[in-house]
Scaffold this active site. Sequence first.
Site, PDB file in Angstrom:
ATOM      1  N   ASP A  50       0.839  -1.203   0.000  1.00 28.90           N
ATOM      2  CA  ASP A  50       0.000   0.000   0.000  1.00 28.90           C
ATOM      3  C   ASP A  50       0.873   1.252   0.000  1.00 28.90           C
ATOM      4  OD1 ASP A  50      -2.990   1.105   0.939  1.00 28.90           O
ATOM      5  OD2 ASP A  50      -1.330   2.312   1.714  1.00 28.90           O
ATOM      6  N   TYR A  55       3.252   9.761  -0.471  1.00 28.86           N
ATOM      7  CA  TYR A  55       4.404   9.132   0.179  1.00 28.86           C
ATOM      8  C   TYR A  55       5.714   9.353  -0.581  1.00 28.86           C
ATOM      9  CZ  TYR A  55       0.560   6.483   2.404  1.00 28.86           C
ATOM     10  OH  TYR A  55      -0.593   6.093   3.044  1.00 28.86           O
ATOM     11  N   LYS A  80      -2.964   6.098  -4.078  1.00 29.27           N
ATOM     12  CA  LYS A  80      -4.035   7.048  -3.747  1.00 29.27           C
ATOM     13  C   LYS A  80      -3.781   8.402  -4.411  1.00 29.27           C
ATOM     14  CE  LYS A  80      -3.704   4.902   0.816  1.00 29.27           C
ATOM     15  NZ  LYS A  80      -2.266   4.514   0.782  1.00 29.27           N
ATOM     16  N   HIS A 113      -7.721   9.832  -1.291  1.00 26.48           N
ATOM     17  CA  HIS A 113      -6.981   9.811  -0.026  1.00 26.48           C
ATOM     18  C   HIS A 113      -7.764  10.445   1.141  1.00 26.48           C
ATOM     19  CE1 HIS A 113      -2.532   9.439   1.347  1.00 26.48           C
ATOM     20  NE2 HIS A 113      -3.345   9.177   2.335  1.00 26.48           N
TER      21      HIS A 113
END
Length: 274
Positions: A50, A55, A80, A113
Amino acid sequence: MTAKHLADTVTLNNGVEMPWFGLGVYKAQAGTEVETAIHYALEAGYRHIDTAALYANEESVGKAIRESGIDRASIFVTTKVWNDDQGYDSTLRAFDASLKRLGMEYVDLYLVHWPISGKYKETWRALETIYEQGRARAIGVSNFQIRHLEDILSDCKVRPTVNQVEYHPLLTQQPLHAYCREHQIQLEAWSPIMRGNLDLPVLQELARKYGKTPAQIVLRWDLQEEVVTIPKSVHRDHIIQNADIFDFELSPEDMEQIRGLNQNHRFGPDPDTY
């Protein structure tokens, strides 16, 4: 159904199989750190990774999966769309960018998100387009409360398959969990081990009783609550230890004890005010 093995999957409302257990890579540094973590996880039998645009490690995630030599179709990959990219056209562009960074032709799950007011419905329309194009095998949401889900369900063409939320013994979100069950939306837990805040007497006592760590107790509880869970770690021993939860089962009484720890306490942002 409670997962019995690391490879076990749940069938989402569109028929796609999603592993109950995976590796989250939030705050894992792009490059060697996240690539090594994914190698450790895949070697240990994980088949669910994930990530998210936020990120800033999608490129490394894709590289690690390719280098593993494991067939892409055997690994469930989630990413996301970030808040700044929400809206119809901008979400389509953001998805293209995520795919390019991952070096993949499709993702297994694409999530909104956060429910950004005034934007998330247009974002959802974009996800429906991506899904219809076959470039995401499933689409879902993250951090959505009941009212956000009701809003989406009121006029969507494609129902969300997953709602990924902060979920742990101090934040059990029982009404949301019940709502998702009723509407066949799979609940998924982020921050399941409470950012390491596991020094709770009940968890310590149960760890002794079952010969496990407090983290393993919580992760097992997630699965028995039928919640997909994706603990984050970059350390080989923790990655292996987190997944060592398929050789025991918590009793109904112990499940209830853990539920009783709920304080509606968030370690992350509140979706209603974020």
